[in-house]
Design a protein around this motif. Structure first.
Motif, short mmCIF file in Angstrom:
data_model
loop_
_atom_site.label_atom_id
_atom_site.label_comp_id
_atom_site.label_asym_id
_atom_site.label_seq_id
_atom_site.Cartn_x
_atom_site.Cartn_y
_atom_site.Cartn_z
N PRO A 27 50.89 38.40 47.95
CA PRO A 27 51.23 38.93 49.28
C PRO A 27 50.72 40.35 49.54
CG PRO A 27 53.15 38.98 47.84
CD PRO A 27 52.05 38.29 47.08
N ASN A 28 50.37 41.12 48.53
CA ASN A 28 50.02 42.52 48.74
C ASN A 28 48.53 42.77 48.89
OD1 ASN A 28 52.71 43.19 48.57
ND2 ASN A 28 52.62 43.43 46.35
N ILE A 29 47.74 41.74 49.09
CA ILE A 29 46.30 41.92 49.21
C ILE A 29 45.97 42.39 50.62
CG2 ILE A 29 44.10 40.69 49.33
CD1 ILE A 29 44.92 39.11 46.96
N ASP A 30 45.15 43.43 50.69
CA ASP A 30 44.64 43.91 51.98
C ASP A 30 43.30 43.23 52.23
OD1 ASP A 30 43.94 45.22 54.26
OD2 ASP A 30 43.76 47.20 53.33
N TRP A 31 43.31 42.24 53.10
CA TRP A 31 42.11 41.43 53.35
C TRP A 31 41.03 42.20 54.11
CZ3 TRP A 31 41.17 37.19 50.75
CH2 TRP A 31 42.24 36.50 50.18
N ASN A 32 41.32 43.43 54.52
CA ASN A 32 40.33 44.25 55.22
C ASN A 32 39.59 45.19 54.28
OD1 ASN A 32 40.84 43.15 57.79
ND2 ASN A 32 42.69 44.37 57.92
N GLN A 33 39.89 45.12 52.98
CA GLN A 33 39.22 45.94 51.98
C GLN A 33 38.30 45.05 51.14
OE1 GLN A 33 39.53 49.30 51.63
NE2 GLN A 33 40.80 49.26 53.46
N GLN A 34 37.20 45.64 50.66
CA GLN A 34 36.30 44.91 49.78
C GLN A 34 36.96 44.76 48.42
OE1 GLN A 34 33.74 43.28 50.51
NE2 GLN A 34 33.14 44.10 52.46
N LEU A 39 34.93 38.09 50.71
CA LEU A 39 35.34 36.72 50.40
C LEU A 39 35.86 36.02 51.64
CD1 LEU A 39 35.85 34.54 48.25
CD2 LEU A 39 38.08 35.58 47.88
N ARG A 40 36.68 36.73 52.41
CA ARG A 40 37.23 36.16 53.63
C ARG A 40 36.12 35.85 54.65
NH1 ARG A 40 40.95 39.72 57.30
NH2 ARG A 40 38.97 40.05 58.29
#
Length: 87
Positions: A27-34, A39-40
């Motif tokens: 849950p703590n992944i920031d999908w806006n960071q490399q 990957l997204r």
């Protein structure tokens, strides 16, 4: 030879999808960071095709299952066709 390379590309994309699936459990992944954004950006366009057909049901998203099934079918068809041509 070409069919072998195409099969490896499919395999690499399978791995990316599986990594994406496992990372959604954190849950703590920031999908806006490399590297998560990369990957997204690689996996979500393909997954969104299936999300538009069958939206997530609560916390359950079955779009990756459908995506992997379609990839398996496409891999079989494309690699079989290439092997039939002797490539």
């Amino acid at each position: 030879m070409i069919s072998f390379i195409v099969a490896k590309l499919f395999y690499f994309y399978y791995l990316l999808l599986i990594i994406r699936i496992f990372l959604t459990w954190l849950p703590n992944i920031d999908w806006n960071q490399q590297p998560f954004y990369g990957l997204r950006s690689i996996t979500d366009p393909f997954l969104n095709i299936f999300r538009n057909v069958i939206p997530p049901i609560g916390m359950l998203d079955i779009s990756p299952i459908l995506a992997i099934i379609l990839l398996m079918v496409l891999q079989g068809v494309i690699c079989g066709f290439l092997q039939g041509l002797g490539l």
